[in-house]
Design a protein around this motif. Structure first.
Motif, PDB file in Angstrom:
ATOM      1  N   ILE A  31       0.945  -1.175   0.142  1.00  8.61           N
ATOM      2  CA  ILE A  31      -0.044   0.042   0.152  1.00  8.61           C
ATOM      3  C   ILE A  31       1.140   1.183  -0.003  1.00  8.61           C
ATOM      4  O   ILE A  31       1.971   1.375   0.970  1.00  8.61           O
ATOM      5  N   THR A  32       0.651   2.071  -0.856  1.00  9.66           N
ATOM      6  CA  THR A  32       1.385   3.368  -1.134  1.00  9.66           C
ATOM      7  C   THR A  32       0.669   4.456  -0.918  1.00  9.66           C
ATOM      8  O   THR A  32      -0.242   4.612  -1.140  1.00  9.66           O
ATOM      9  N   VAL A  33       1.402   5.452  -0.014  1.00  6.80           N
ATOM     10  CA  VAL A  33       0.719   6.594   0.149  1.00  6.80           C
ATOM     11  C   VAL A  33       1.735   7.702  -0.309  1.00  6.80           C
ATOM     12  O   VAL A  33       3.071   7.627   0.040  1.00  6.80           O
ATOM     13  N   ILE A  34       1.099   8.637  -1.287  1.00  7.02           N
ATOM     14  CA  ILE A  34       2.037   9.686  -1.754  1.00  7.02           C
ATOM     15  C   ILE A  34       1.558  10.959  -1.184  1.00  7.02           C
ATOM     16  O   ILE A  34       0.265  11.165  -1.047  1.00  7.02           O
ATOM     17  N   VAL A  35       2.299  11.739  -0.691  1.00  7.21           N
ATOM     18  CA  VAL A  35       1.965  12.765   0.066  1.00  7.21           C
ATOM     19  C   VAL A  35       2.797  14.120  -0.376  1.00  7.21           C
ATOM     20  O   VAL A  35       4.014  14.145  -0.668  1.00  7.21           O
ATOM     21  N   ASN A  36       2.067  15.251  -0.621  1.00  6.37           N
ATOM     22  CA  ASN A  36       2.732  16.518  -0.960  1.00  6.37           C
ATOM     23  C   ASN A  36       3.118  17.052   0.586  1.00  6.37           C
ATOM     24  O   ASN A  36       2.292  17.168   1.315  1.00  6.37           O
ATOM     25  N   ALA A  37       4.485  17.276   0.679  1.00  6.26           N
ATOM     26  CA  ALA A  37       4.988  18.075   2.015  1.00  6.26           C
ATOM     27  C   ALA A  37       5.663  19.381   1.921  1.00  6.26           C
ATOM     28  O   ALA A  37       6.577  19.426   1.387  1.00  6.26           O
ATOM     29  N   ALA A  38       4.706  20.170   2.434  1.00  4.88           N
ATOM     30  CA  ALA A  38       5.278  21.690   2.375  1.00  4.88           C
ATOM     31  C   ALA A  38       6.497  21.730   3.147  1.00  4.88           C
ATOM     32  O   ALA A  38       6.583  21.164   4.400  1.00  4.88           O
ATOM     33  N   ARG A  39       7.348  22.519   2.697  1.00  2.11           N
ATOM     34  CA  ARG A  39       8.664  22.842   3.235  1.00  2.11           C
ATOM     35  C   ARG A  39       8.520  24.059   4.083  1.00  2.11           C
ATOM     36  O   ARG A  39       9.468  25.092   3.971  1.00  2.11           O
ATOM     37  N   ILE A  57       4.072   1.112  12.002  1.00  3.37           N
ATOM     38  CA  ILE A  57       2.888   0.305  12.393  1.00  3.37           C
ATOM     39  C   ILE A  57       2.855  -0.803  11.137  1.00  3.37           C
ATOM     40  O   ILE A  57       2.381  -2.030  11.849  1.00  3.37           O
ATOM     41  N   HIS A  58       3.028  -0.681   9.962  1.00  2.00           N
ATOM     42  CA  HIS A  58       2.952  -1.490   8.945  1.00  2.00           C
ATOM     43  C   HIS A  58       4.127  -1.546   8.093  1.00  2.00           C
ATOM     44  O   HIS A  58       4.045  -1.434   6.756  1.00  2.00           O
ATOM     45  N   PRO A  59       5.503  -1.817   8.759  1.00  2.00           N
ATOM     46  CA  PRO A  59       6.487  -1.320   7.906  1.00  2.00           C
ATOM     47  C   PRO A  59       6.937  -2.481   6.744  1.00  2.00           C
ATOM     48  O   PRO A  59       7.264  -2.395   5.760  1.00  2.00           O
ATOM     49  N   TRP A  60       6.164  -3.806   6.869  1.00  2.00           N
ATOM     50  CA  TRP A  60       6.206  -4.886   5.833  1.00  2.00           C
ATOM     51  C   TRP A  60       5.152  -4.847   4.695  1.00  2.00           C
ATOM     52  O   TRP A  60       5.325  -5.577   3.488  1.00  2.00           O
ATOM     53  N   ALA A  61       4.412  -3.749   4.507  1.00  2.81           N
ATOM     54  CA  ALA A  61       3.166  -3.569   3.830  1.00  2.81           C
ATOM     55  C   ALA A  61       2.846  -2.220   3.388  1.00  2.81           C
ATOM     56  O   ALA A  61       2.098  -1.994   2.556  1.00  2.81           O
ATOM     57  N   LEU A  62       3.560  -1.237   3.787  1.00  2.00           N
ATOM     58  CA  LEU A  62       3.298   0.326   3.688  1.00  2.00           C
ATOM     59  C   LEU A  62       4.548   0.812   3.116  1.00  2.00           C
ATOM     60  O   LEU A  62       5.602   0.772   3.809  1.00  2.00           O
ATOM     61  N   GLU A  63       4.354   1.909   2.068  1.00  2.00           N
ATOM     62  CA  GLU A  63       5.359   2.660   1.527  1.00  2.00           C
ATOM     63  C   GLU A  63       4.720   3.801   1.788  1.00  2.00           C
ATOM     64  O   GLU A  63       3.871   4.030   1.038  1.00  2.00           O
ATOM     65  N   ILE A  64       5.659   5.063   1.907  1.00  2.00           N
ATOM     66  CA  ILE A  64       5.163   6.503   2.023  1.00  2.00           C
ATOM     67  C   ILE A  64       6.122   7.077   1.413  1.00  2.00           C
ATOM     68  O   ILE A  64       7.409   6.948   1.684  1.00  2.00           O
ATOM     69  N   LEU A  65       5.743   8.086   0.395  1.00  2.00           N
ATOM     70  CA  LEU A  65       6.636   8.966  -0.365  1.00  2.00           C
ATOM     71  C   LEU A  65       6.116  10.207  -0.215  1.00  2.00           C
ATOM     72  O   LEU A  65       5.134  10.565  -0.444  1.00  2.00           O
ATOM     73  N   ALA A  66       6.965  11.021   0.367  1.00  3.10           N
ATOM     74  CA  ALA A  66       6.725  12.378   0.662  1.00  3.10           C
ATOM     75  C   ALA A  66       7.688  13.396  -0.051  1.00  3.10           C
ATOM     76  O   ALA A  66       8.751  13.297  -0.205  1.00  3.10           O
ATOM     77  N   PHE A  67       6.687  14.055  -0.951  1.00  9.94           N
ATOM     78  CA  PHE A  67       7.390  14.819  -1.864  1.00  9.94           C
ATOM     79  C   PHE A  67       7.373  16.430  -1.319  1.00  9.94           C
ATOM     80  O   PHE A  67       6.190  17.206  -1.348  1.00  9.94           O
ATOM     81  N   PRO A  68       8.564  17.054  -0.830  1.00  5.86           N
ATOM     82  CA  PRO A  68       8.472  18.416  -0.391  1.00  5.86           C
ATOM     83  C   PRO A  68       8.206  19.404  -1.564  1.00  5.86           C
ATOM     84  O   PRO A  68       8.823  19.015  -2.609  1.00  5.86           O
TER      85      PRO A  68
END
Length: 171
Positions: A31-39, A57-68
């Motif tokens: 499961i991938t979460v893509i987020v815009n991250a204000a700098r 919490i779910h390191p084996w099944a979750l990826e988070i991509l934060a785009f500043p």
């Protein structure tokens, strides 16, 4: 439909804060979460810590991509070195990506793709946009400016649904 609208999620790529290319095909099954991250200096550290905590919490099944991205109305220059050092030092459990544009003619290709999926002309830079993609790259959901508690609830719901789907052989 345009070529961008036909582009598959797993065909996308993006660079992380260190310039390394992340191929989205490597996200298949997560499961991938893509987020815009204000700098924005005053809140950056809390934001990164929240995303890191969520990932644990779910390191084996979750990826988070934060785009500043540079938030309009903020003077990023006064703390630019501090923010960039935090982004590039590594050791993060989430993927901190290279700074991008979320709107305008230089909009990053990942956000062009997401905006096309949700028929968004512009993204409001005052809110984080959390795009959820399931492990097969098809299920997409968008949440705006969610709190940690809300994000955890969304992630847990996705984990539960994808786990049930995989047990039924639908994943």
């Amino acid at each position: 439909m345009s070529e961008e609208q036909n582009e598959d999620f797993f065909e996308l790529t993006a660079k992380d804060a260190n310039g390394k290319v992340l191929r989205f095909e490597d996200l298949e099954g997560y499961i991938t979460v893509i987020v815009n991250a204000a700098r924005v200096c005053e809140y950056s550290e809390i934001f990164w810590e929240t995303l890191e905590s969520l990932h644990t919490i779910h390191p084996w099944a979750l990826e988070i991509l934060a785009f500043p991205f540079n938030h309009p109305g903020s003077n990023i220059e006064k703390c630019k070195e501090e923010v960039e050092a935090a982004e590039k030092k590594g050791g993060h459990k989430i993927h901190i990506m290279e700074p991008i544009d979320i709107n305008g003619p230089n909009t990053n290709s990942v956000f062009k793709f997401m905006k096309t999926l949700f028929d968004l002309d512009e993204m409001d830079p005052n809110f984080a946009h959390y795009f959820f993609i399931n492990g097969d790259g098809n299920y997409v959901e968008l949440h705006y400016g969610a709190s940690y508690k809300s994000l955890k609830m969304f992630v847990d719901a996705h984990m539960q649904q994808d786990y049930q789907d995989s047990r039924r052989g639908e994943f």
